[in-house]
Design a protein around this motif. Structure first.
Motif, mmCIF file in Angstrom:
data_model
loop_
_atom_site.group_PDB
_atom_site.id
_atom_site.type_symbol
_atom_site.label_atom_id
_atom_site.label_comp_id
_atom_site.label_asym_id
_atom_site.label_seq_id
_atom_site.Cartn_x
_atom_site.Cartn_y
_atom_site.Cartn_z
ATOM 1 N N VAL A 39 6.000 1.345 -7.976
ATOM 2 C CA VAL A 39 5.631 2.762 -7.966
ATOM 3 C C VAL A 39 4.244 2.956 -7.353
ATOM 4 O O VAL A 39 4.031 3.890 -6.580
ATOM 5 C CB VAL A 39 5.692 3.343 -9.396
ATOM 6 C CG1 VAL A 39 5.062 4.715 -9.459
ATOM 7 C CG2 VAL A 39 7.127 3.386 -9.886
ATOM 8 N N SER A 40 3.317 2.072 -7.651
ATOM 9 C CA SER A 40 1.947 2.249 -7.171
ATOM 10 C C SER A 40 1.724 1.671 -5.773
ATOM 11 O O SER A 40 0.697 1.933 -5.158
ATOM 12 C CB SER A 40 0.961 1.607 -8.143
ATOM 13 O OG SER A 40 1.145 0.204 -8.168
ATOM 14 N N SER A 41 2.672 0.920 -5.263
ATOM 15 C CA SER A 41 2.511 0.255 -3.973
ATOM 16 C C SER A 41 2.824 1.193 -2.811
ATOM 17 O O SER A 41 3.704 2.038 -2.892
ATOM 18 C CB SER A 41 3.448 -0.956 -3.914
ATOM 19 O OG SER A 41 3.438 -1.515 -2.632
ATOM 20 N N ASP A 42 2.103 0.996 -1.722
ATOM 21 C CA ASP A 42 2.412 1.741 -0.500
ATOM 22 C C ASP A 42 3.107 0.846 0.521
ATOM 23 O O ASP A 42 3.177 1.161 1.701
ATOM 24 C CB ASP A 42 1.155 2.375 0.094
ATOM 25 C CG ASP A 42 0.108 1.335 0.496
ATOM 26 O OD1 ASP A 42 0.292 0.137 0.215
ATOM 27 O OD2 ASP A 42 -0.909 1.736 1.096
ATOM 28 N N ASP A 43 3.624 -0.302 0.056
ATOM 29 C CA ASP A 43 4.351 -1.206 0.943
ATOM 30 C C ASP A 43 5.536 -0.482 1.559
ATOM 31 O O ASP A 43 6.157 0.380 0.943
ATOM 32 C CB ASP A 43 4.853 -2.440 0.178
ATOM 33 C CG ASP A 43 3.716 -3.352 -0.260
ATOM 34 O OD1 ASP A 43 2.589 -3.191 0.245
ATOM 35 O OD2 ASP A 43 3.967 -4.222 -1.110
ATOM 36 N N ARG A 44 5.877 -0.882 2.784
ATOM 37 C CA ARG A 44 6.932 -0.190 3.522
ATOM 38 C C ARG A 44 8.321 -0.571 3.045
ATOM 39 O O ARG A 44 9.262 0.163 3.245
ATOM 40 C CB ARG A 44 6.781 -0.468 5.017
ATOM 41 C CG ARG A 44 5.494 0.109 5.542
ATOM 42 C CD ARG A 44 5.251 -0.025 7.009
ATOM 43 N NE ARG A 44 5.844 -1.159 7.669
ATOM 44 C CZ ARG A 44 6.453 -1.063 8.849
ATOM 45 N NH1 ARG A 44 6.546 0.090 9.450
ATOM 46 N NH2 ARG A 44 6.943 -2.128 9.412
ATOM 47 N N VAL A 55 15.317 -10.406 -13.553
ATOM 48 C CA VAL A 55 14.752 -9.454 -12.607
ATOM 49 C C VAL A 55 14.345 -10.196 -11.338
ATOM 50 O O VAL A 55 13.687 -11.234 -11.404
ATOM 51 C CB VAL A 55 13.529 -8.739 -13.216
ATOM 52 C CG1 VAL A 55 12.860 -7.826 -12.201
ATOM 53 C CG2 VAL A 55 13.938 -7.953 -14.452
ATOM 54 N N SER A 56 14.756 -9.662 -10.210
ATOM 55 C CA SER A 56 14.349 -10.189 -8.917
ATOM 56 C C SER A 56 13.572 -9.101 -8.188
ATOM 57 O O SER A 56 13.875 -7.919 -8.320
ATOM 58 C CB SER A 56 15.562 -10.576 -8.062
ATOM 59 O OG SER A 56 16.293 -11.600 -8.669
ATOM 60 N N ALA A 57 12.609 -9.529 -7.409
ATOM 61 C CA ALA A 57 11.821 -8.593 -6.614
ATOM 62 C C ALA A 57 11.708 -9.127 -5.194
ATOM 63 O O ALA A 57 11.578 -10.334 -4.987
ATOM 64 C CB ALA A 57 10.423 -8.423 -7.213
ATOM 65 N N ILE A 58 11.778 -8.232 -4.231
ATOM 66 C CA ILE A 58 11.502 -8.555 -2.842
ATOM 67 C C ILE A 58 10.306 -7.695 -2.462
ATOM 68 O O ILE A 58 10.380 -6.464 -2.519
ATOM 69 C CB ILE A 58 12.700 -8.259 -1.932
ATOM 70 C CG1 ILE A 58 13.913 -9.061 -2.400
ATOM 71 C CG2 ILE A 58 12.351 -8.574 -0.478
ATOM 72 C CD1 ILE A 58 15.210 -8.655 -1.730
ATOM 73 N N VAL A 59 9.199 -8.362 -2.128
ATOM 74 C CA VAL A 59 7.946 -7.643 -1.932
ATOM 75 C C VAL A 59 7.133 -8.240 -0.796
ATOM 76 O O VAL A 59 7.296 -9.398 -0.430
ATOM 77 C CB VAL A 59 7.092 -7.668 -3.219
ATOM 78 C CG1 VAL A 59 7.766 -6.896 -4.339
ATOM 79 C CG2 VAL A 59 6.794 -9.098 -3.659
ATOM 80 N N GLN A 60 6.220 -7.417 -0.269
ATOM 81 C CA GLN A 60 5.250 -7.897 0.708
ATOM 82 C C GLN A 60 4.220 -8.777 -0.003
ATOM 83 O O GLN A 60 4.132 -8.803 -1.231
ATOM 84 C CB GLN A 60 4.546 -6.723 1.375
ATOM 85 C CG GLN A 60 5.418 -5.959 2.334
ATOM 86 C CD GLN A 60 4.656 -4.827 3.003
ATOM 87 O OE1 GLN A 60 3.446 -4.872 3.174
ATOM 88 N NE2 GLN A 60 5.382 -3.797 3.382
#
Length: 147
Positions: A39-44, A55-60
């Motif tokens: 929610v707080s990220s501005d990643d594209r 839980v899995s996450a795909i993130v920069q």
């Protein structure tokens, strides 16, 4: 009437995202914190999945560094680059990704699909992205020739 996946590929463009991405396996207890990072990220691009493994996450990388400093990361895979469809992709086309996944897998390239409502995304190890892109562009050219 079904939509021919090859006709969709014949009109498709590809986009390679410049950022590096990581796939993380987190514990269930991490879901709330991981969601707050999203929610707080501005990643594209980012993706949060809860399934039978947790839980899995795909993130920069920036979000990856933040998550690993605050929660337990059970497993980490990457770095990946994202190759996305960038054209008109009807939601109800059936079997769209199968031919390209088979092509890439036959060449020893791991491509992890993630589908959004408008675009499909392939997570490809950074070391393989140039070769994968060349194969996919060739695939699209052949799809155009067959139309």
């Amino acid at each position: 009437m079904s939509i021919d996946p090859m006709s969709v590929w014949a009109n498709m463009q590809l986009k390679v995202w410049p950022e590096r991405y990581w796939m993380l396996q987190l514990g269930d207890a991490s879901a709330s914190y991981a969601a707050s990072v999203f929610v707080s990220s501005d990643d594209r691009y980012s993706c949060l999945i809860r399934d039978q493994a947790g839980v899995s996450a795909i993130v920069q990388e920036k979000a990856y560094e933040l998550l690993k400093s605050e929660v337990t990361v059970r497993e980490c895979f990457g770095p990946f680059r994202v190759v996305s469809t960038d054209g008109d992709l009807p939601f109800d086309v059936i079997g769209f990704l199968r031919p390209v996944l088979e092509l890439l897998n036959d060449e020893g390239i791991k491509a992890g699909p993630q589908c959004g409502a408008v675009f499909d995304h392939l997570f490809i190890y950074e070391r393989d992205v140039d070769r994968a892109y060349t194969l996919l562009e060739d695939f699209i050219s052949k799809a155009r020739e067959s139309q």
